[in-house]
Enzyme design. Structure first.
Site, PDB file in Angstrom:
ATOM      1  N   ASP A  21       0.813  -1.223   0.000  1.00 31.42           N
ATOM      2  CA  ASP A  21       0.000   0.000   0.000  1.00 31.42           C
ATOM      3  C   ASP A  21       0.843   1.267   0.000  1.00 31.42           C
ATOM      4  O   ASP A  21       0.434   2.304   0.522  1.00 31.42           O
ATOM      5  CB  ASP A  21      -0.973   0.025   1.202  1.00 31.42           C
ATOM      6  CG  ASP A  21      -1.904  -1.165   1.186  1.00 31.42           C
ATOM      7  OD1 ASP A  21      -2.216  -1.664   0.093  1.00 31.42           O
ATOM      8  OD2 ASP A  21      -2.313  -1.603   2.279  1.00 31.42           O
ATOM      9  N   LYS A  24       1.948   2.147  -4.992  1.00 27.34           N
ATOM     10  CA  LYS A  24       2.543   1.592  -6.224  1.00 27.34           C
ATOM     11  C   LYS A  24       1.638   1.843  -7.430  1.00 27.34           C
ATOM     12  O   LYS A  24       2.108   2.197  -8.500  1.00 27.34           O
ATOM     13  CB  LYS A  24       2.762   0.065  -6.066  1.00 27.34           C
ATOM     14  CG  LYS A  24       3.726  -0.303  -4.959  1.00 27.34           C
ATOM     15  CD  LYS A  24       3.854  -1.808  -4.789  1.00 27.34           C
ATOM     16  CE  LYS A  24       2.601  -2.492  -4.319  1.00 27.34           C
ATOM     17  NZ  LYS A  24       2.154  -2.121  -2.967  1.00 27.34           N
ATOM     18  N   GLY A  48      -4.393  -4.440  -3.817  1.00 27.57           N
ATOM     19  CA  GLY A  48      -5.394  -3.422  -4.142  1.00 27.57           C
ATOM     20  C   GLY A  48      -4.627  -2.172  -4.513  1.00 27.57           C
ATOM     21  O   GLY A  48      -4.009  -1.552  -3.650  1.00 27.57           O
ATOM     22  N   HIS A  49      -4.605  -1.849  -5.796  1.00 22.87           N
ATOM     23  CA  HIS A  49      -3.814  -0.710  -6.280  1.00 22.87           C
ATOM     24  C   HIS A  49      -4.762   0.393  -6.736  1.00 22.87           C
ATOM     25  O   HIS A  49      -5.573   0.186  -7.635  1.00 22.87           O
ATOM     26  CB  HIS A  49      -2.906  -1.149  -7.437  1.00 22.87           C
ATOM     27  CG  HIS A  49      -1.897  -2.185  -7.021  1.00 22.87           C
ATOM     28  ND1 HIS A  49      -1.074  -2.833  -7.889  1.00 22.87           N
ATOM     29  CD2 HIS A  49      -1.575  -2.666  -5.786  1.00 22.87           C
ATOM     30  CE1 HIS A  49      -0.307  -3.675  -7.223  1.00 22.87           C
ATOM     31  NE2 HIS A  49      -0.593  -3.597  -5.954  1.00 22.87           N
ATOM     32  N   GLN A 232       2.136  -6.105  -3.151  1.00 26.02           N
ATOM     33  CA  GLN A 232       2.543  -6.181  -1.751  1.00 26.02           C
ATOM     34  C   GLN A 232       3.823  -5.341  -1.542  1.00 26.02           C
ATOM     35  O   GLN A 232       4.029  -4.397  -2.282  1.00 26.02           O
ATOM     36  CB  GLN A 232       2.750  -7.643  -1.313  1.00 26.02           C
ATOM     37  CG  GLN A 232       1.455  -8.436  -1.163  1.00 26.02           C
ATOM     38  CD  GLN A 232       0.826  -8.880  -2.468  1.00 26.02           C
ATOM     39  OE1 GLN A 232       1.472  -9.483  -3.290  1.00 26.02           O
ATOM     40  NE2 GLN A 232      -0.444  -8.592  -2.663  1.00 26.02           N
TER      41      GLN A 232
END
Ligand code: GDP
Ligand code: IMO
Ligand code: MG
Length: 431
Positions: A21, A24, A48-49, A232
């Site tokens: 988080d 990225k 989750g991007h 990650q």
């Protein structure tokens, strides 16, 4: 949808330097303009991007962020664990936001591993059994899917193109895992219903399946640029992270190579993304954790998980971790995000070393017990107390913010090349 203007970037790996988080998604979106292919090489829908463009918010889980650019080829590599139902849901959501996804612009490796419903049940059952020792997983079945892969009992994505074999193998695996679920007192996975649903998803996804190592190499041969979208972060890496409070994949730069079939000698640059402070979601040691910073950020509506919505734990920047992440990822550059999160503070701290049982140490210890016994050694910086979010150039930043960033470069040994001062694409400054 935006169209790229040029293609002048070499092969670049982007990784997270902390516990995920880091921002990225936003940084990858910013540099995708110069890439031709965007490749995910590890993890699954635990990622989750977030990408925010022109007021639209997109959250990517399995699909590379490059999909938001009209003319980019996106690849899900062999190192990924792929939940076909999660992927179809994500595709539908993105299509609803006007994003084009076809077998031409999204290629999926035939050697990735499938995440099946029993993996999710096993993940949740294990967490429940661990009680207050739980890892705090995303519940997406990631650990059990990688365990099946390493145990040589996984199902690869090539099977999505071979329905008869898939049905046969899947029946075998459901029966096998149902024994474990039964023993754990958890509801079994329905056999025929699951097979039927997976076959339905397989028929839709089959046209995307191919040998993506060949796709990447043909692109390299044609002089195109590859961008590897890390998922990650370094301290969630199965080898280098705060084990066992980690994910089950290789999240560091080496994982981009094994997870795609692109050799290390083809890589030109590694960019490590890092928040100006630190966050972590899930359990595990966090030396610089600080509740006041967490309260401040949460009250600003920030630092809630993009995948699970959980409030992230927050703390000061830990330069020991970032320096070590720069080292093991071979990072040439740092992209610092969320600098604006520190705008309101009078005093900003950076952890420069740890004290472990009276000794000063400069590397993260390798056991949870030792990490928990560490005390942070901080240095203090005066806050700039100014809203940075509308700044257009790095040169315009207040001197105190520049001094903070210069110190981060000194402490970590990497050059800061990009700076995030807000969640939108246009709130990224080139340094
Ligand atoms: P990822 O998993 O590394 O892609 O990061 P996430 O998207 O899960 O979390 C990063 C969060 O920070 C998201 O809500 C982003 O919109 C937000 N973000 C990224 N960069 C910045 C920044 O520079 N400033 C602010 N305010 N928010 C940012
Ligand atoms: P992105 O790509 C933050 C964390 C979970 C948990 C641990 C294991 O968005 O940075 P898992 O479901 O992988 O078995 O959970 O890893 N975790 C993440 N934390 N960002 C992520 O991805 C994460 N993916 C997994 O919270 O602590
Ligand atoms: Mg995330």
């Amino acid at each position: 949808m935006r169209r790229a203007k040029n293609s002048e970037m070499s092969n670049t790996i982007v990784v997270g330097a902390q516990w995920g988080d880091e921002g990225k998604g936003k940084i990858i979106d910013f540099i995708t303009e110069k890439a031709d292919l965007v490749v995910r090489a590890a993890g699954g829908s635990n990622a989750g991007h977030t990408v925010i463009n022109n007021g639209q918010k997109y959250v990517l889980h399995l699909i590379p962020s490059g999909i938001l650019w009209e003319d980019k080829l996106c690849v899900i590599g062999n190192g990924v664990v792929l939940d076909p139902f999660g992927l179809l849901e994500e595709m539908a959501k993105l299509r609803g936001q006007g994003v084009k996804i076809t077998p031409e612009n999204l290629r999926i490796s035939d050697c990735a591993h499938l995440v099946m419903p029993y993996h999710k049940s096993l993940d949740r059952a294990r967490e429940a059994k661990l009680g207050d020792k739980k890892i705090g997983t995303t519940g997406r079945g990631i650990g059990p899917a990688y365990a099946d892969k390493v145990n040589r009992s996984g199902l690869r994505t090539i099977l999505l193109t071979q329905p008869e074999i898939l049905a046969h193998e899947l029946r075998d695996r459901i029966l096998m895992h149902n024994e474990t679920l039964l023993a754990a007192g958890v509801e079994e996975v329905p056999v025929e219903e699951t097979i039927a649903k997976v076959l339905e998803a397989a028929a839709i996804l089959a046209p995307h399946i191919t040998n993506t190592a060949v796709v990447c190499h043909e692109a390299i041969k044609a002089g195109k640029s590859l961008l590897f979208e890390g998922a990650q972060g370094t301290y969630l890496d199965i080898d280098h992270g705060t084990y066992p409070f980690v994910t089950s994949s290789s999240t560091t730069s080496g994982g981009a190579c094994t997870g795609s079939g692109v050799a290390p000698r083809m890589i030109d640059k590694v960019v490590a993304v890092c928040k100006a402070y630190t966050t972590r979601v899930g359990s595990g040691p966090f030396i610089t954790e600080n509740e006041d910073i967490g309260d401040m950020l949460h009250n600003m509506g920030r630092e809630f998980g993009a995948t699970t919505g959980r409030a992230r734990r927050c703390g000061w920047l830990d330069a020991v971790l970032v320096r070590y992440a720069v080292m093991i990822n071979g990072a040439d550059e740092l992209a610092i995000t969320n600098l604006d999160g520190l705008d309101g503070l009078d005093e900003i701290k950076i952890c420069t070393a740890y004290k472990l049982r009276g000794q000063v140490i400069h590397y993260p210890p390798s056991t949870v017990a030792d990490t928990e016994a560490c005390e942070p050694i901080y240095e203090s910086h005066k806050g700039w107390k100014q809203d940075l979010s509308q700044m257009k150039n790095f040169a315009d930043l207040p001197d105190l913010a520049k001094a903070y960033l210069k110190r981060v470069e000194e402490l970590t040994g990497a050059r800061i090349s990009l700076l995030g001062i807000g969640p939108s694409r246009d709130q990224t400054l080139v340094v």
